[in-house]
Design an enzyme around this catalytic site. Structure first.
Site, PDB file in Angstrom:
ATOM      1  CG  ASN A  18      -2.168  -0.884   0.924  1.00 52.73           C
ATOM      2  OD1 ASN A  18      -2.413  -1.282  -0.205  1.00 52.73           O
ATOM      3  ND2 ASN A  18      -2.915  -1.201   1.959  1.00 52.73           N
ATOM      4  N   GLY A  42      -3.976  13.632 -10.296  1.00 54.86           N
ATOM      5  CA  GLY A  42      -5.251  14.292  -9.991  1.00 54.86           C
ATOM      6  C   GLY A  42      -5.356  14.690  -8.533  1.00 54.86           C
ATOM      7  CB  CYS A  63      -6.160   0.855   2.540  1.00 52.72           C
ATOM      8  SG  CYS A  63      -7.233  -0.482   3.051  1.00 52.72           S
ATOM      9  NE  ARG A 100     -14.338   2.695   4.835  1.00 55.40           N
ATOM     10  CZ  ARG A 100     -14.008   1.412   4.994  1.00 55.40           C
ATOM     11  NH1 ARG A 100     -13.531   1.009   6.153  1.00 55.40           N
ATOM     12  NH2 ARG A 100     -14.150   0.553   4.011  1.00 55.40           N
TER      13      ARG A 100
HETATM   14  C1  UDX Z   1      -6.132  -0.274  -1.636  1.00 55.39           C
HETATM   15  C2  UDX Z   1      -5.134  -1.277  -2.203  1.00 55.39           C
HETATM   16  O1  UDX Z   1      -5.079  -1.122  -3.621  1.00 55.39           O
HETATM   17  C3  UDX Z   1      -5.531  -2.702  -1.822  1.00 55.39           C
HETATM   18  O2  UDX Z   1      -4.558  -3.625  -2.276  1.00 55.39           O
HETATM   19  C4  UDX Z   1      -5.642  -2.792  -0.291  1.00 55.39           C
HETATM   20  O3  UDX Z   1      -6.046  -4.082   0.106  1.00 55.39           O
HETATM   21  C5  UDX Z   1      -6.631  -1.747   0.227  1.00 55.39           C
HETATM   22  O4  UDX Z   1      -6.239  -0.446  -0.230  1.00 55.39           O
HETATM   23  P1  UDX Z   1      -8.576   0.573  -2.289  1.00 55.39           P
HETATM   24  O5  UDX Z   1      -8.516   1.418  -1.060  1.00 55.39           O
HETATM   25  O6  UDX Z   1      -9.806  -0.227  -2.585  1.00 55.39           O
HETATM   26  O7  UDX Z   1      -7.382  -0.515  -2.281  1.00 55.39           O
HETATM   27  O8  UDX Z   1      -8.354   1.535  -3.521  1.00 55.39           O
HETATM   28  P2  UDX Z   1      -7.275   1.726  -4.688  1.00 55.39           P
HETATM   29  O9  UDX Z   1      -7.809   1.208  -5.941  1.00 55.39           O
HETATM   30  O10 UDX Z   1      -5.937   1.270  -4.254  1.00 55.39           O
HETATM   31  O11 UDX Z   1      -7.278   3.318  -4.798  1.00 55.39           O
HETATM   32  C6  UDX Z   1      -6.909   4.129  -3.678  1.00 55.39           C
HETATM   33  C7  UDX Z   1      -7.031   5.604  -4.013  1.00 55.39           C
HETATM   34  O12 UDX Z   1      -6.008   5.980  -4.930  1.00 55.39           O
HETATM   35  C8  UDX Z   1      -8.357   6.006  -4.675  1.00 55.39           C
HETATM   36  O13 UDX Z   1      -8.799   7.215  -4.106  1.00 55.39           O
HETATM   37  C9  UDX Z   1      -7.995   6.195  -6.123  1.00 55.39           C
HETATM   38  O14 UDX Z   1      -8.830   7.132  -6.773  1.00 55.39           O
HETATM   39  C10 UDX Z   1      -6.570   6.723  -5.991  1.00 55.39           C
HETATM   40  N1  UDX Z   1      -5.754   6.491  -7.198  1.00 55.39           N
HETATM   41  C11 UDX Z   1      -5.555   5.217  -7.638  1.00 55.39           C
HETATM   42  C12 UDX Z   1      -5.168   7.580  -7.833  1.00 55.39           C
HETATM   43  O15 UDX Z   1      -5.312   8.726  -7.424  1.00 55.39           O
HETATM   44  N2  UDX Z   1      -4.387   7.331  -8.934  1.00 55.39           N
HETATM   45  C13 UDX Z   1      -4.180   6.074  -9.413  1.00 55.39           C
HETATM   46  O16 UDX Z   1      -3.454   5.954 -10.409  1.00 55.39           O
HETATM   47  C14 UDX Z   1      -4.776   4.978  -8.754  1.00 55.39           C
END
Ligand code: UDX
Length: 466
Positions: A213, A258, A265, A333
């Protein structure tokens, strides 16, 4: 195999359902009566694509059931007990009290041949004590020690089912397993997963989860830094990342610039790791910067909207597109939208938001006093001085932007996810402001006139060009 999963929140419910789908006999244990009632009638407490169908199918097949915490048989008859209770304190910190209470209740009742698997994400210092906690509880009731393993999950909301059923890897952290019984049992539990099984020490497994993470968060903050470089030199970060993605050492995922990362997480784990490292006297400059860049992106989005409406938000109407922390979830969240909406309101703007998850939007309104919720994207855009896209729901890329322009007071869009096509927006008469997509266009002064609703404002060449 008979598996009992304690705690049917996001992680627990996905785990229980996935294991049942693989043919195991699974009992889910849940402390909340209302959550239990909903699950029993096939209603999920949160939205996750494909999960409701899988829960229903496995309940019908008799492989998955839900019971309250006082059902001792659910614990005593299980071959594997998996704990997936919450570890957030709701204030950005860790809390281990729920896990401690769960272990105190469950561990003494487990069968002598059973295995304890901890699935929740926990701080490393607590993981180091888990073996002693569990086997201390066994000693107190005069029962033999049990194997204790840490099995972190890497589930992304919005794609949790496929992440569970087809994982990249399964990590088996060995906390206490003198005769290897625990490892053998866990390997059997996951035998249908067709993924590499990585066996390591419990603390290594814990850090492998946190490390994943922290790295993903670092990639996102790096993309945001790169976006600033792109703006300074007039380049488009989307094109730059497209080229980077072909480098097998780098890859193209988690490089979308962005408003930055939100969710339960990434922000929490970056902040907590910085905090605990500093308490331990360790400087972590990279992670501090990851956190700072992420906070700056939210502020920058507000700043861009401010510039887009002529330098002051006071009395302006802003349409916010998207509230959930990412698409395909109803989770708010640590959603960037909440921080952004509060800042816009504090600066005197009227903020009208739309999210395809209408129930989540209603919850957002209760979290952010003053936030107005619209039923459709066009209703949110009606009379707006500027639109800000915060969550990249597909619906916004597919929106009829020429119609959107006709209902807005001023045709300006700040795209906080680089999810829209600058050319398309330019052709529809919008000023498009993204993140790292060429020089930031200055909104022409004539669009700031109160009667500017019908002014045609073409996108500047630097932002439109790819
Ligand atoms: C994350 C981890 O990916 C996952 O492996 C762990 O178990 C829990 O935390 P999640 O919180 O569901 O999963 O979301 P994720 O898809 O990782 O995105 C997290 C945040 O990053 C989102 O707000 C998303 O919009 C942002 N993000 C993601 C970006 O700003 N840019 C990106 O390129 C990818």
């Amino acid at each position: 195999m008979r598996a009992t999963v304690i705690g049917l929140g996001y992680v627990g419910l996905v785990t229980a359902t996935g294991l049942a789908e693989w043919g195991h006999q699974v009992t889910g244990v849940e402390a909340s009566d209302s959550r239990l009632r909903s699950l029993r009638i096939g209603r999920l407490p949160f939205f996750e694509p494909g999960l409701a169908e899988l829960v229903t199918a496995n309940v019908r097949a008799g492989r998955l059931g839900f019971v309250p915490v006082d059902r001792a048989d659910a614990i005593g008859e299980a071959d594997v007990v998996i704990t997936a209770v919450g570890t957030h304190d709701g204030n950005g910190g860790w809390q281990t009290a729920t896990m401690q209470a769960c272990l105190s209740q469950v561990v003494p009742q487990m069968a002598d041949g059973a295995v304890l698997v901890v699935r929740s994400t926990l701080p490393p210092e607590y993981v180091r004590t888990l073996g002693e906690i569990a086997n201390g509880l066994r000693r107190e009731v005069g029962r033999p020690a049990i194997p204790v393993l840490l099995n972190p999950e890497f589930t992304q909301e919005g794609r949790a089912v496929s992440d569970f059923m087809e994982p990249d890897r399964i990590v088996m952290g060995v906390i206490s397993d003198p005769d290897g019984r625990g490892q053998a049992r866990l390997a059997e539990l996951y035998e249908k997963a067709l993924a590499p099984m990585l066996v390591m020490d419990g603390v290594d497994a814990c850090l492998s989860k946190l490390g994943a993470n922290l790295f993903l968060a670092t990639k996102i903050s790096f993309a945001n830094e790169l976006a600033h470089l792109c703006e300074t030199f007039g380049a488009d970060v989307v094109e730059v990342v497209r080229a980077l993605s072909h480098d097998s050492r780098i890859g193209g995922k988690f490089l979308r610039a962005g408003v930055g990362f939100g969710g339960s997480c990434l922000p929490h784990q970056v902040a907590m790791t910085v905090h605990t490292a500093e308490l331990a006297g360790l400087d972590v400059p990279v992670l501090r910067a990851v956190h700072q860049v992420n906070a700056r992106q939210r502020a920058l989005f507000v700043e861009r909207l401010t510039q887009a409406v002529g330098g002051s938000l006071d009395g302006r109407r802003i349409a916010l597109l998207g509230l959930t922390f990412k698409p395909d979830t109803d989770d708010l969240r640590d959603a960037p939208s909440l921080t952004i909406a509060r800042s816009l309101l504090e600066a005197g703007a009227t903020v009208v938001a739309y999210d395809p998850m209408l129930a989540a939007a209603e919850r957002a309104a209760s979290l952010v006093p003053g936030l107005v919720i619209a039923d459709t994207a066009l209703a949110a855009l009606e009379g707006a001085d500027a639109a800000g896209l915060v969550t990249e729901w597909r619906e916004f890329a597919d929106l009829d932007w020429p119609t959107a322009r006709s209902v807005m007071r001023r045709p300006v869009v700040v795209d906080g996810r680089n999810a829209l096509e600058p050319r398309e927006l330019g052709a529809a008469g919008f000023t498009y402001i993204g993140f790292g997509r060429g020089l930031v266009p200055q909104v022409p002064p004539q669009t700031m006139r109160p009667s500017a609703a019908t002014d045609g404002v073409a996108i500047t060449a630097s932002a439109a060009s790819h």
